[in-house]
Design a protein around this motif. Structure first.
Motif, PDB file in Angstrom:
ATOM      1  N   GLN A  41      59.049  66.193   1.751  1.00  0.00           N
ATOM      2  CA  GLN A  41      58.064  65.759   0.772  1.00  0.00           C
ATOM      3  C   GLN A  41      56.832  65.277   1.542  1.00  0.00           C
ATOM      4  N   VAL A  42      55.652  65.678   1.101  1.00  0.00           N
ATOM      5  CA  VAL A  42      54.414  65.311   1.782  1.00  0.00           C
ATOM      6  C   VAL A  42      53.471  64.672   0.770  1.00  0.00           C
ATOM      7  N   VAL A  93      54.606  52.277   6.165  1.00  0.00           N
ATOM      8  CA  VAL A  93      53.436  52.845   6.819  1.00  0.00           C
ATOM      9  C   VAL A  93      52.212  52.037   6.387  1.00  0.00           C
ATOM     10  N   MET A  94      51.458  51.551   7.357  1.00  0.00           N
ATOM     11  CA  MET A  94      50.258  50.792   7.044  1.00  0.00           C
ATOM     12  C   MET A  94      49.234  51.694   6.349  1.00  0.00           C
ATOM     13  N   HIS A  95      48.614  51.182   5.298  1.00  0.00           N
ATOM     14  CA  HIS A  95      47.646  51.948   4.505  1.00  0.00           C
ATOM     15  C   HIS A  95      46.431  52.358   5.335  1.00  0.00           C
ATOM     16  N   GLN A  96      46.063  53.624   5.192  1.00  0.00           N
ATOM     17  CA  GLN A  96      44.805  54.140   5.707  1.00  0.00           C
ATOM     18  C   GLN A  96      44.329  55.201   4.721  1.00  0.00           C
ATOM     19  N   SER A  97      43.090  55.603   4.880  1.00  0.00           N
ATOM     20  CA  SER A  97      42.540  56.606   3.982  1.00  0.00           C
ATOM     21  C   SER A  97      41.519  57.441   4.734  1.00  0.00           C
ATOM     22  N   PRO A  98      41.657  58.745   4.654  1.00  0.00           N
ATOM     23  CA  PRO A  98      42.759  59.500   4.065  1.00  0.00           C
ATOM     24  C   PRO A  98      44.008  59.360   4.919  1.00  0.00           C
ATOM     25  N   GLN A  99      45.140  59.689   4.327  1.00  0.00           N
ATOM     26  CA  GLN A  99      46.411  59.537   5.035  1.00  0.00           C
ATOM     27  C   GLN A  99      47.410  60.579   4.544  1.00  0.00           C
ATOM     28  N   LEU A 100      48.218  61.072   5.488  1.00  0.00           N
ATOM     29  CA  LEU A 100      49.266  62.028   5.175  1.00  0.00           C
ATOM     30  C   LEU A 100      50.595  61.412   5.576  1.00  0.00           C
ATOM     31  N   LEU A 101      51.544  61.402   4.638  1.00  0.00           N
ATOM     32  CA  LEU A 101      52.899  60.906   4.905  1.00  0.00           C
ATOM     33  C   LEU A 101      53.869  62.062   4.776  1.00  0.00           C
ATOM     34  N   HIS A 111      53.311  60.352  10.099  1.00  0.00           N
ATOM     35  CA  HIS A 111      52.147  60.046   9.272  1.00  0.00           C
ATOM     36  C   HIS A 111      50.912  60.108  10.151  1.00  0.00           C
ATOM     37  N   ALA A 112      49.784  60.336   9.527  1.00  0.00           N
ATOM     38  CA  ALA A 112      48.531  60.408  10.263  1.00  0.00           C
ATOM     39  C   ALA A 112      47.397  60.067   9.306  1.00  0.00           C
ATOM     40  N   SER A 113      46.269  59.721   9.896  1.00  0.00           N
ATOM     41  CA  SER A 113      45.086  59.480   9.082  1.00  0.00           C
ATOM     42  C   SER A 113      43.883  60.149   9.722  1.00  0.00           C
ATOM     43  N   HIS A 114      42.837  60.253   8.942  1.00  0.00           N
ATOM     44  CA  HIS A 114      41.577  60.847   9.370  1.00  0.00           C
ATOM     45  C   HIS A 114      41.802  62.190  10.066  1.00  0.00           C
ATOM     46  N   GLY A 115      41.181  62.423  11.213  1.00  0.00           N
ATOM     47  CA  GLY A 115      41.279  63.703  11.902  1.00  0.00           C
ATOM     48  C   GLY A 115      42.685  64.059  12.345  1.00  0.00           C
ATOM     49  N   GLY A 116      43.549  63.060  12.517  1.00  0.00           N
ATOM     50  CA  GLY A 116      44.926  63.307  12.933  1.00  0.00           C
ATOM     51  C   GLY A 116      45.734  64.074  11.905  1.00  0.00           C
ATOM     52  N   ILE A 117      45.307  64.034  10.658  1.00  0.00           N
ATOM     53  CA  ILE A 117      46.018  64.740   9.590  1.00  0.00           C
ATOM     54  C   ILE A 117      46.096  66.233   9.894  1.00  0.00           C
ATOM     55  N   ASN A 118      44.992  66.796  10.317  1.00  0.00           N
ATOM     56  CA  ASN A 118      44.947  68.236  10.529  1.00  0.00           C
ATOM     57  C   ASN A 118      45.527  68.664  11.872  1.00  0.00           C
ATOM     58  N   GLU A 119      45.984  67.711  12.659  1.00  0.00           N
ATOM     59  CA  GLU A 119      46.653  68.020  13.910  1.00  0.00           C
ATOM     60  C   GLU A 119      48.173  68.143  13.724  1.00  0.00           C
ATOM     61  N   ILE A 120      48.671  67.704  12.582  1.00  0.00           N
ATOM     62  CA  ILE A 120      50.112  67.759  12.303  1.00  0.00           C
ATOM     63  C   ILE A 120      50.514  69.186  11.919  1.00  0.00           C
ATOM     64  N   ASP A 121      51.562  69.668  12.563  1.00  0.00           N
ATOM     65  CA  ASP A 121      52.125  70.984  12.235  1.00  0.00           C
ATOM     66  C   ASP A 121      53.251  70.753  11.220  1.00  0.00           C
TER      67      ASP A 121
END
Length: 126
Positions: A41-42, A93-101, A111-121
């Motif tokens: 689930q994402v 997970v500490m809140h950030q925006s934007p954020q992917l869980l 989890h990642a936020s900001h530019g790190g979101i698009n680095e997740i495979d």
């Protein structure tokens, strides 16, 4: 001339449609937790007033593989602040925006936020 220089085109871009499920209630978080025991689930937490959040979301949509086997939730964290807060608490997970869980087996495995979101495979988590 300027269109060619700056990448513009008169042809309309085809809009990519992702299989978003709207995340609007705290109860859905319990469902996500249960479903994650069988399928990844994402959750994408998005601030509709933030230019960075919009840019990251556009990049995410552009790169997303629609054939990946997972459930994808969209959370407008400004409209559903309580849900956003509870998601952070529930999945530790500490809140950030934007954020992917990324939720598997009832817990946030990444989890990642900001530019790190698009680095997740995402395929690595399916």
């Amino acid at each position: 001339m300027f269109g060619k220089l700056f990448g513009g085109s008169k042809e309309p871009k085809e809009e990519k449609i992702l299989p978003w499920k709207q995340l609007t209630t705290v109860d859905q978080l319990n469902t996500i937790e249960k479903l994650s025991k069988g399928k990844t689930q994402v959750i994408f937490k998005h601030s509709t007033r933030c230019g960075i959040s919009k840019m990251v979301m556009n990049q995410f949509v552009s790169a997303f593989d629609v054939d990946v086997n997972l459930d994808l939730y969209y959370l407008d964290l400004l409209s559903f602040r309580e849900v956003s807060n509870e998601a952070g608490f529930k999945f530790q997970v500490m809140h950030q925006s934007p954020q992917l869980l990324i939720i598997k087996n009832g817990v946030a495995v990444a989890h990642a936020s900001h530019g790190g979101i698009n680095e997740i495979d995402l395929a690595k988590f399916v």
